[in-house]
Design a protein around this motif. Structure first.
Motif, PDB file in Angstrom:
ATOM      1  N   VAL A  41       4.430   4.707 -57.288  1.00 42.01           N
ATOM      2  CA  VAL A  41       3.374   3.717 -57.065  1.00 42.01           C
ATOM      3  C   VAL A  41       4.006   2.342 -56.874  1.00 42.01           C
ATOM      4  N   GLU A  42       3.424   1.574 -55.961  1.00 43.42           N
ATOM      5  CA  GLU A  42       3.970   0.266 -55.646  1.00 43.42           C
ATOM      6  C   GLU A  42       3.330  -0.829 -56.492  1.00 43.42           C
ATOM      7  N   HIS A  43       2.007  -0.776 -56.637  1.00 42.72           N
ATOM      8  CA  HIS A  43       1.273  -1.798 -57.387  1.00 42.72           C
ATOM      9  C   HIS A  43       0.505  -1.141 -58.517  1.00 42.72           C
ATOM     10  N   PHE A  44       0.528  -1.745 -59.691  1.00 40.59           N
ATOM     11  CA  PHE A  44      -0.231  -1.215 -60.819  1.00 40.59           C
ATOM     12  C   PHE A  44      -0.507  -2.335 -61.812  1.00 40.59           C
ATOM     13  N   SER A  45      -1.665  -2.237 -62.454  1.00 40.93           N
ATOM     14  CA  SER A  45      -2.076  -3.218 -63.464  1.00 40.93           C
ATOM     15  C   SER A  45      -2.183  -2.524 -64.807  1.00 40.93           C
ATOM     16  N   ILE A  46      -1.351  -2.956 -65.750  1.00 43.49           N
ATOM     17  CA  ILE A  46      -1.338  -2.380 -67.093  1.00 43.49           C
ATOM     18  C   ILE A  46      -2.109  -3.295 -68.035  1.00 43.49           C
ATOM     19  N   LEU A  47      -3.158  -2.772 -68.634  1.00 46.11           N
ATOM     20  CA  LEU A  47      -3.847  -3.479 -69.708  1.00 46.11           C
ATOM     21  C   LEU A  47      -3.289  -2.964 -71.024  1.00 46.11           C
TER      22      LEU A  47
END
Length: 227
Positions: A41-47
């Protein structure tokens, strides 16, 4: 006692010097390269509720794409943040004196079902810097590539964790120091109490590898595989 203190001091001195050495940084880069090679995966948002998100972004060589980087929340407050994400993202940070050597803020609830939550910006020198980074990274949040990382700590309940199952995301995990079979996305890691941050699993070994990286396949997690 003095001999033990002297030994600890010597070990600490050697560890600090080793972590500053060229060989240490070369080894850590090699480890990171192996992680990055497997990432699909190139873009990811971790909360997340603590520094683990930042360490993952650093390991993967990616830009921070989440506001919950370099800060700390209790698990109940973090769960509330995830459950009412759109609401909280539209609330201003209300800074206050939290009695700590770093800025603290509240996101105010609605006085009904959405509670006030506290955020400690423990990696920032002042409120202005914390606010700037929070607002900047809010804009990068990718709702289509969202990942949740929680901990079974601070009195968070199974019922609350079950509510989080309704949140649309690419993957989620709750790390737990005791088995939690009621939650299918829980992942048990036995804490080593002699390590730094034993319940956050953030301690490093001599080569810079985090404890959670040894016990949990974070690349598979980001690639969408079940923990």
């Amino acid at each position: 006692m003095k001999v033990l203190q002297s030994l600890r001091s010597r070990i600490s001195f050697l560890a600090r010097n080793w972590s500053r050495s060229r060989l240490y940084h070369w080894t850590e880069k090699r480890i990171s390269a192996k992680f990055q090679k497997r990432l699909r995966v190139e873009h990811f948002s971790i909360l997340c509720s603590n520094c683990i998100g930042g360490t993952i972004y650093h390991r993967m060589g990616k830009q921070f794409q989440s506001p919950t980087i370099n800060l700390n929340l209790t698990q109940p407050d973090f769960a509330a943040f995830c459950l009412h994400l759109d609401y909280y993202l539209h609330q201003p940070l209300c800074f206050f004196d939290g009695g700590m050597p770093f800025p603290s803020a509240r996101l105010l609830g609605d006085g009904a079902g959405i509670p006030d939550i506290r955020i400690d910006f423990n990696h920032y020198p002042d409120a202005e810097t914390a606010r700037e980074k929070w607002e900047e990274r809010k804009l990068r949040l990718d709702r289509g590539n969202l990942y949740l990382i929680l901990y079974n700590l601070d009195g968070i309940t199974v019922d609350t964790l079950r509510k989080l199952e309704t949140i649309p995301c690419k993957n989620k995990v709750v790390f737990t120091p005791v088995p939690l079979p009621e939650i299918s996305w829980s992942y048990y890691i036995k804490p080593v109490l002699s390590q730094q941050y034993p319940y956050a699993y953030l301690g490093r070994d001599l080569f810079g590898r985090r404890y959670y990286e040894k016990k949990f396949d974070v690349v598979a997690f980001l690639n969408g595989e079940k923990p």
